[in-house]
Design an enzyme around this catalytic site. Structure first.
Site, PDB file in Angstrom:
ATOM      1  N   GLU A   1       0.798  -1.230   0.000  1.00 33.44           N
ATOM      2  CA  GLU A   1       0.000   0.000   0.000  1.00 33.44           C
ATOM      3  C   GLU A   1       0.832   1.282   0.000  1.00 33.44           C
ATOM      4  O   GLU A   1       0.596   2.193   0.784  1.00 33.44           O
ATOM      5  CB  GLU A   1      -0.970  -0.030   1.188  1.00 33.44           C
ATOM      6  CG  GLU A   1      -1.944  -1.171   1.036  1.00 33.44           C
ATOM      7  CD  GLU A   1      -2.890  -1.329   2.207  1.00 33.44           C
ATOM      8  OE1 GLU A   1      -4.095  -1.408   1.962  1.00 33.44           O
ATOM      9  OE2 GLU A   1      -2.423  -1.392   3.355  1.00 33.44           O
TER      10      GLU A   1
HETATM   11  C1  ACM Z   1      -2.141  -5.713   3.962  1.00 30.86           C
HETATM   12  O1  ACM Z   1      -3.200  -6.204   4.341  1.00 30.86           O
HETATM   13  N1  ACM Z   1      -2.038  -4.418   3.747  1.00 30.86           N
HETATM   14  C2  ACM Z   1      -0.972  -6.532   3.697  1.00 30.86           C
END
Ligand code: ACM
Length: 573
Positions: A380
């Site tokens: 992310e």
């Molecule tokens: C995640 O759930 N951001 C690895």
């Protein structure tokens, strides 16, 4: 983890249809449990719950189990745990530790003396040669046996039980430990009680011959100690639950926007500032070196490898709070940060001071971690150009390699995987385009841990109205957690999947009791996918075996959620 609207993607729906077909096939007996020989095979979907427990009642399902016609095994005042004579002094010390753990676990509920002995008596010798070769051999024998087939592997074992003797043999001390967990499960559920209790029918297990080994080398669970901090003692409780189901990796998510959770000498601000927050505004916390070493030790004694994660370069608001000079993108939120948004924070990828910091934290965490892996996160990251992101992951991976560890990354790091880079990818978000990245990374030598969010994220709600958890990856009931195959979720070459892991994120979970409600009963589903041969996969039988675990968790004092998809015994179920 992103906060996304609930609802299933087209891909998830497709998986669901495939899973339904598989489960129907299982129901028609095409996937008969290998967990039974003739007697244990029985009718598809039916586990006989009367009488002493057989191999057909174990989670994860063993590779093969037959029930003998001889007398049941029964603990008595004469039962001792006996350590076989084979092995190096180091191995025998490990086996003694396992023997002491088992004896202690058996003493508490039964009140029996259960001595531990490594005296090489005639009884031990005869038990090592097989109970049939004569001589009294009361007790539980733990013995290394290199004559077992090599396919038994580093964690496999054989367990034969009947009359006064249970005999566990394995090629390694780890295999013996796994075998002792099976023996515990063969005994009545009250065996998990921490105080003396009666067992209706006595402390018996059926006469069995079990041969067992895991399907995958990596069977993990993750605890997010960043969103809410959990103490070393609480983590040890978490490990207890994993060990029962033969899980062998504990992934600790040690840093995120809300908190940094491990002391690093020379970088005191990481904890004096970065550890002081958590979701909801409670104080947070961190592990001292002694705390972390204690977690590692406790895990090791249960044959779990700790996989520490430092989530970089995103999920880094706590680092930016400690080192504001690393925020060249104006990405930090005011400290303390107690919310649950993701994707905003970013370490400065073009500032050499960032790499000085990552080297310091990686070196320290590597120094304290005996296992082979160090997870660098990489998920992310929304504010870095792809080339800059790849270069960041490449540089940090090189630091992990220089510290003597194999870099692990979430599936976003696939572009930086390969020789000298990320060696193990953790698949979680299943975006179609990323499957190809994963395949390419495997082509360059990486392996994959399967943690698809819509199946394995134990912080997902069981159903939309469930009070705890999130639902951005959909809801995950016990059936969904169980009904998929880690080998075929993404079409990868044979051997690419090293294993499976169930992450437990803690944005909405702040107490051990809340962890339990999300972990149980779904953890055993993922544990069985990781351990048991695919041919043992059988939802109708699994849900019955799982229903029996409720009494075990009651005896152990573990909380769990009585989900309606599991046929719990007793009123109202
Ligand atoms: C995640 O759930 N951001 C690895």
């Amino acid at each position: 983890m992103p906060i996304r609207p609930a609802g299933r993607s087209a891909r998830t729906s497709r998986l669901l249809i495939i899973a339904v077909v598989l489960v129907l096939a299982a129901g028609f007996g095409l996937h008969r449990a290998l967990g039974g020989g003739e007697e244990d095979g029985g009718h598809p979907g039916f586990v006989d719950q009367a009488g002493p427990r057989t191999g057909a009642r174990i989670i994860p399902a063993p590779l093969s189990a037959t029930t003998g016609t001889g007398p049941s095994f029964e603990l008595s005042a004469q039962t001792a745990v006996r350590i076989g004579a084979t092995g190096t002094p180091e191995q025998r010390a490990e086996i003694r530790r396992t023997a002491e753990q088992l004896a202690e676990a058996l003493r508490r509920p039964t009140g029996l003396p259960i001595a531990v002995t490594d005296a090489v008596t005639d009884a031990v010798k005869s038990a090592e040669q097989g109970a049939e070769s004569g001589g009294p051999a009361d007790g539980i024998v733990l013995a290394l046996d290199l004559a077992l087939p090599e396919e038994t592997g580093p964690e496999g074992y054989r367990l034969t039980a009947g009359g006064a003797t249970a005999r566990i043999t394995a090629r390694t001390p780890a295999g013996l430990y796994r075998g002792t967990q099976t023996l515990r499960q063969l005994l009545p559920p009250q065996i998990e009680s921490r105080t003396p209790v009666a067992a209706p029918g006595g402390w018996q297990a059926a006469a069995v011959d079990i041969t067992d080994r895991p399907r995958y080398a990596y069977r993990g669970a993750m605890l997010d100690v960043a969103r809410h901090f959990f103490t070393a003692d609480e983590v040890k409780g978490f490990i207890d639950r994993l060990a029962l189901y033969k899980v062998n990796h504990l992934h600790l998510h040690l840093s995120d926007d809300q908190g940094w959770r491990i002391a690093v000498p020379g970088r005191p601000e990481l904890t004096s500032v970065g550890a002081t927050s958590e979701v909801g505004g409670t104080p947070g916390g961190f592990y001292t070196e002694a705390d972390y070493r204690e977690i590692v030790r406790y895990a090791q004694e249960r044959y779990l490898t700790v996989v520490p994660e430092l989530d970089l370069p995103g999920h880094s608001n706590a680092i930016l709070a400690a080192y504001p000079e690393l925020d060249c993108n104006d990405s930090a939120r005011p400290w303390p940060y107690t919310g649950i948004e993701v994707g905003f924070s970013l370490l400065c990828a073009k500032d050499e001071r960032t790499y000085a910091l990552t080297a310091d934290v990686i070196d320290e965490v590597a120094r304290l971690t005996p296992g082979p892996y160090l997870h660098l996160g990489g998920d992310e990251v929304r504010k870095l150009a792809p080339e800059d992101y790849r270069e960041f992951v490449r540089r940090v991976s090189a630091q992990v390699v220089a510290a003597g560890k194999i870099p692990v990354g979430w599936n976003q790091t696939a572009s930086a995987a390969g020789p000298g880079g990320v060696g193990l990818l953790q698949y979680w978000d299943g975006k179609g385009a990323r499957d190809q990245d994963l395949k390419d990374a495997v082509g360059r030598g990486a392996q994959v841990i399967m943690s698809p969010a819509g199946r394995t994220y134990l912080d997902m709600k069981y159903e939309a109205s469930y009070p705890l958890g999130l639902s951005w990856a959909g809801t995950v009931d016990v059936w969904s957690a169980y009904s998929w195959d880690p080998d075929t979720l993404v079409a990868l070459p044979p051997g690419a999947v090293l294993g499976v892991e169930a992450p437990l994120w803690t944005e909405t979970l702040s107490t051990p009791a809340e962890l339990d409600r999300m972990l149980l009963p779904r953890l055993p589903a993922i544990a069985e996918l990781g351990w048991s041969d695919r041919s043992a996969h059988d939802w109708p039988r699994f849900r019955q075996r799982l229903a029996e675990e409720g009494a075990r968790w009651d005896a152990a004092g573990f909380g769990y959620e009585k989900r309606p998809e599991v046929p719990w015994p007793g009123p109202g179920h």
